[in-house]
Design a protein around this motif. Structure first.
Motif, PDB file in Angstrom:
ATOM      1  N   ALA A  48       3.016   0.903  10.353  1.00 21.61           N
ATOM      2  CA  ALA A  48       2.994  -0.347   9.417  1.00 21.61           C
ATOM      3  C   ALA A  48       3.648   0.628   7.633  1.00 21.61           C
ATOM      4  CB  ALA A  48       1.962  -0.613   8.852  1.00 21.61           C
ATOM      5  N   THR A  49       3.119   1.862   7.419  1.00 23.75           N
ATOM      6  CA  THR A  49       3.353   2.817   6.359  1.00 23.75           C
ATOM      7  C   THR A  49       5.405   2.352   6.673  1.00 23.75           C
ATOM      8  OG1 THR A  49       1.386   4.158   5.995  1.00 23.75           O
ATOM      9  CG2 THR A  49       3.541   5.136   5.134  1.00 23.75           C
ATOM     10  N   GLU A  50       6.044   3.245   7.288  1.00 19.20           N
ATOM     11  CA  GLU A  50       7.194   2.890   7.328  1.00 19.20           C
ATOM     12  C   GLU A  50       7.749   1.568   6.655  1.00 19.20           C
ATOM     13  OE1 GLU A  50       7.488   5.112  10.845  1.00 19.20           O
ATOM     14  OE2 GLU A  50       7.633   6.635  10.406  1.00 19.20           O
ATOM     15  N   ARG A  51       7.183   1.028   6.834  1.00 18.70           N
ATOM     16  CA  ARG A  51       7.776  -0.304   6.817  1.00 18.70           C
ATOM     17  C   ARG A  51       7.468  -1.110   5.609  1.00 18.70           C
ATOM     18  NH1 ARG A  51       5.613  -1.392  11.554  1.00 18.70           N
ATOM     19  NH2 ARG A  51       3.940  -2.691  10.979  1.00 18.70           N
ATOM     20  N   VAL A  52       6.133  -0.738   5.119  1.00 18.17           N
ATOM     21  CA  VAL A  52       6.183  -1.400   4.047  1.00 18.17           C
ATOM     22  C   VAL A  52       6.750  -0.034   2.263  1.00 18.17           C
ATOM     23  CG1 VAL A  52       3.929  -0.025   2.832  1.00 18.17           C
ATOM     24  CG2 VAL A  52       4.062  -2.284   2.439  1.00 18.17           C
ATOM     25  N   SER A  53       7.189   0.792   3.413  1.00 21.89           N
ATOM     26  CA  SER A  53       7.654   1.363   2.118  1.00 21.89           C
ATOM     27  C   SER A  53       9.266   1.731   2.059  1.00 21.89           C
ATOM     28  CB  SER A  53       7.981   3.175   3.053  1.00 21.89           C
ATOM     29  OG  SER A  53       8.849   3.429   2.299  1.00 21.89           O
ATOM     30  N   GLY A  54       9.691   0.629   3.529  1.00 27.48           N
ATOM     31  CA  GLY A  54      11.406  -0.247   2.904  1.00 27.48           C
ATOM     32  C   GLY A  54      10.898  -1.734   2.293  1.00 27.48           C
ATOM     33  N   LEU A  55      10.304  -1.870   2.719  1.00 33.08           N
ATOM     34  CA  LEU A  55       9.897  -3.371   2.230  1.00 33.08           C
ATOM     35  C   LEU A  55       9.418  -3.034  -0.168  1.00 33.08           C
ATOM     36  CD1 LEU A  55       9.039  -5.894   1.767  1.00 33.08           C
ATOM     37  CD2 LEU A  55       6.845  -6.151   2.562  1.00 33.08           C
ATOM     38  N   ALA A  56       9.387  -2.427   0.018  1.00 37.72           N
ATOM     39  CA  ALA A  56       9.179  -2.062  -1.195  1.00 37.72           C
ATOM     40  C   ALA A  56      10.234  -1.179  -1.970  1.00 37.72           C
ATOM     41  CB  ALA A  56       8.071  -0.630  -1.525  1.00 37.72           C
ATOM     42  N   LYS A  57      10.941  -0.745  -1.208  1.00 38.97           N
ATOM     43  CA  LYS A  57      12.149  -0.799  -2.165  1.00 38.97           C
ATOM     44  C   LYS A  57      13.419  -2.147  -2.639  1.00 38.97           C
ATOM     45  CE  LYS A  57      12.447   3.971   0.098  1.00 38.97           C
ATOM     46  NZ  LYS A  57      12.622   5.167   1.054  1.00 38.97           N
ATOM     47  N   GLN A  58      13.492  -2.610  -1.094  1.00 42.57           N
ATOM     48  CA  GLN A  58      13.323  -4.190  -1.949  1.00 42.57           C
ATOM     49  C   GLN A  58      13.186  -5.014  -2.795  1.00 42.57           C
ATOM     50  OE1 GLN A  58      16.005  -5.088   0.277  1.00 42.57           O
ATOM     51  NE2 GLN A  58      16.751  -2.678   1.287  1.00 42.57           N
ATOM     52  N   ILE A  59      11.677  -5.153  -2.879  1.00 45.69           N
ATOM     53  CA  ILE A  59      11.542  -5.478  -3.365  1.00 45.69           C
ATOM     54  C   ILE A  59      11.302  -5.174  -4.884  1.00 45.69           C
ATOM     55  CG2 ILE A  59       8.386  -5.298  -2.761  1.00 45.69           C
ATOM     56  CD1 ILE A  59       8.137  -8.560  -2.936  1.00 45.69           C
ATOM     57  N   ALA A  60      11.259  -3.897  -5.551  1.00 50.15           N
ATOM     58  CA  ALA A  60      11.057  -3.588  -6.343  1.00 50.15           C
ATOM     59  C   ALA A  60      12.477  -3.740  -7.599  1.00 50.15           C
ATOM     60  CB  ALA A  60      12.257  -1.936  -5.962  1.00 50.15           C
ATOM     61  N   PRO A  61      13.869  -4.904  -7.197  1.00 47.90           N
ATOM     62  CA  PRO A  61      14.302  -5.066  -8.054  1.00 47.90           C
ATOM     63  C   PRO A  61      14.265  -6.865  -9.171  1.00 47.90           C
ATOM     64  CG  PRO A  61      15.523  -4.455  -7.119  1.00 47.90           C
ATOM     65  CD  PRO A  61      14.130  -4.381  -6.332  1.00 47.90           C
ATOM     66  N   PHE A  62      13.297  -7.395  -7.629  1.00 50.30           N
ATOM     67  CA  PHE A  62      12.812  -8.465  -8.269  1.00 50.30           C
ATOM     68  C   PHE A  62      11.422  -8.500  -8.900  1.00 50.30           C
ATOM     69  CE2 PHE A  62       8.946 -11.519  -6.778  1.00 50.30           C
ATOM     70  CZ  PHE A  62       9.463 -12.526  -7.909  1.00 50.30           C
ATOM     71  N   LEU A  63      10.372  -7.602  -8.066  1.00 47.44           N
ATOM     72  CA  LEU A  63       9.226  -6.969  -9.264  1.00 47.44           C
ATOM     73  C   LEU A  63       9.974  -6.741 -10.681  1.00 47.44           C
ATOM     74  CD1 LEU A  63       7.161  -5.043  -7.187  1.00 47.44           C
ATOM     75  CD2 LEU A  63       6.242  -7.401  -7.991  1.00 47.44           C
ATOM     76  N   TRP A  82       0.923  -0.832  -0.057  1.00 48.35           N
ATOM     77  CA  TRP A  82       0.321   0.130  -0.382  1.00 48.35           C
ATOM     78  C   TRP A  82       1.099   1.333   0.026  1.00 48.35           C
ATOM     79  CZ3 TRP A  82      -0.139  -3.805   4.304  1.00 48.35           C
ATOM     80  CH2 TRP A  82       0.491  -3.496   5.173  1.00 48.35           C
ATOM     81  N   ASP A  83       0.182   2.525  -0.163  1.00 48.74           N
ATOM     82  CA  ASP A  83       1.567   3.548  -0.573  1.00 48.74           C
ATOM     83  C   ASP A  83       1.231   4.316   1.205  1.00 48.74           C
ATOM     84  OD1 ASP A  83      -1.654   4.020  -0.581  1.00 48.74           O
ATOM     85  OD2 ASP A  83      -1.159   5.758  -2.664  1.00 48.74           O
ATOM     86  N   ARG A  84      -0.517   3.996   1.385  1.00 49.81           N
ATOM     87  CA  ARG A  84      -0.343   4.779   2.965  1.00 49.81           C
ATOM     88  C   ARG A  84      -1.687   3.684   3.715  1.00 49.81           C
ATOM     89  NH1 ARG A  84      -2.380  10.852   3.993  1.00 49.81           N
ATOM     90  NH2 ARG A  84      -2.458  10.213   6.239  1.00 49.81           N
ATOM     91  N   HIS A  85      -0.953   3.629   5.379  1.00 46.46           N
ATOM     92  CA  HIS A  85      -1.800   2.467   5.950  1.00 46.46           C
ATOM     93  C   HIS A  85      -2.570   3.602   6.854  1.00 46.46           C
ATOM     94  CE1 HIS A  85      -2.731  -0.389   8.690  1.00 46.46           C
ATOM     95  NE2 HIS A  85      -2.370  -1.165   7.790  1.00 46.46           N
ATOM     96  N   GLY A 121      -3.509  -3.366  15.951  1.00 47.61           N
ATOM     97  CA  GLY A 121      -2.642  -3.803  15.550  1.00 47.61           C
ATOM     98  C   GLY A 121      -1.389  -2.739  14.915  1.00 47.61           C
ATOM     99  N   CYS A 122      -1.407  -1.610  15.545  1.00 40.60           N
ATOM    100  CA  CYS A 122      -0.386  -0.631  15.281  1.00 40.60           C
ATOM    101  C   CYS A 122       0.550  -0.612  16.491  1.00 40.60           C
ATOM    102  CB  CYS A 122      -1.355   0.807  14.889  1.00 40.60           C
ATOM    103  SG  CYS A 122      -0.355   2.166  14.180  1.00 40.60           S
ATOM    104  N   ASP A 123       1.166  -0.266  15.815  1.00 43.69           N
ATOM    105  CA  ASP A 123       2.689  -0.415  16.559  1.00 43.69           C
ATOM    106  C   ASP A 123       3.270   0.594  16.966  1.00 43.69           C
ATOM    107  OD1 ASP A 123       4.384   0.649  14.351  1.00 43.69           O
ATOM    108  OD2 ASP A 123       5.616  -1.416  14.384  1.00 43.69           O
ATOM    109  N   THR A 124       2.776   2.326  16.288  1.00 43.12           N
ATOM    110  CA  THR A 124       3.252   3.451  16.805  1.00 43.12           C
ATOM    111  C   THR A 124       1.867   4.083  17.192  1.00 43.12           C
ATOM    112  OG1 THR A 124       2.541   3.729  14.097  1.00 43.12           O
ATOM    113  CG2 THR A 124       4.561   3.512  14.712  1.00 43.12           C
TER     114      THR A 124
END
Length: 92
Positions: free
Chosen positions: A10-25, A2-5, A82-85
């Protein structure tokens, strides 16, 4: 992805994940893999996109029978949603 949760953490974590998964995609796309973008609150924007129409035309198949597995515990305490912030963007 997602772009915003509603939860900032959660938004911060998925932003980091998106950067890591981009080359795979990108590699998967180059090999012809269909990447499904399934937005929830922005569907009107994509309603007539050629990519969406192409995916809607893909033949439907039945998924395999689910395995009888015990669900593992969640990595977070989700009793309060489930929010950690403490600060949240918005509540959907």
């Amino acid at each position: 992805m997602w772009d915003r949760h509603w939860c900032r953490g959660a938004t911060e974590r998925v932003s980091g994940l998106a950067k890591q998964i981009a080359p795979f995609l990108e590699a998967a796309r180059k090999r012809g893999t269909q990447i499904i973008h399934a937005p929830s609150e922005t569907i009107a924007f994509y309603q007539d996109a050629p990519q969406r129409k192409r995916m809607l035309a893909v033949a439907k198949v039945d998924p395999p029978v689910p395995l009888n597995l015990i669900a593992p515990p969640l990595p977070i305490d989700d009793t309060s949603g489930g929010c950690d912030t403490q600060d949240q963007f918005y509540r959907a």
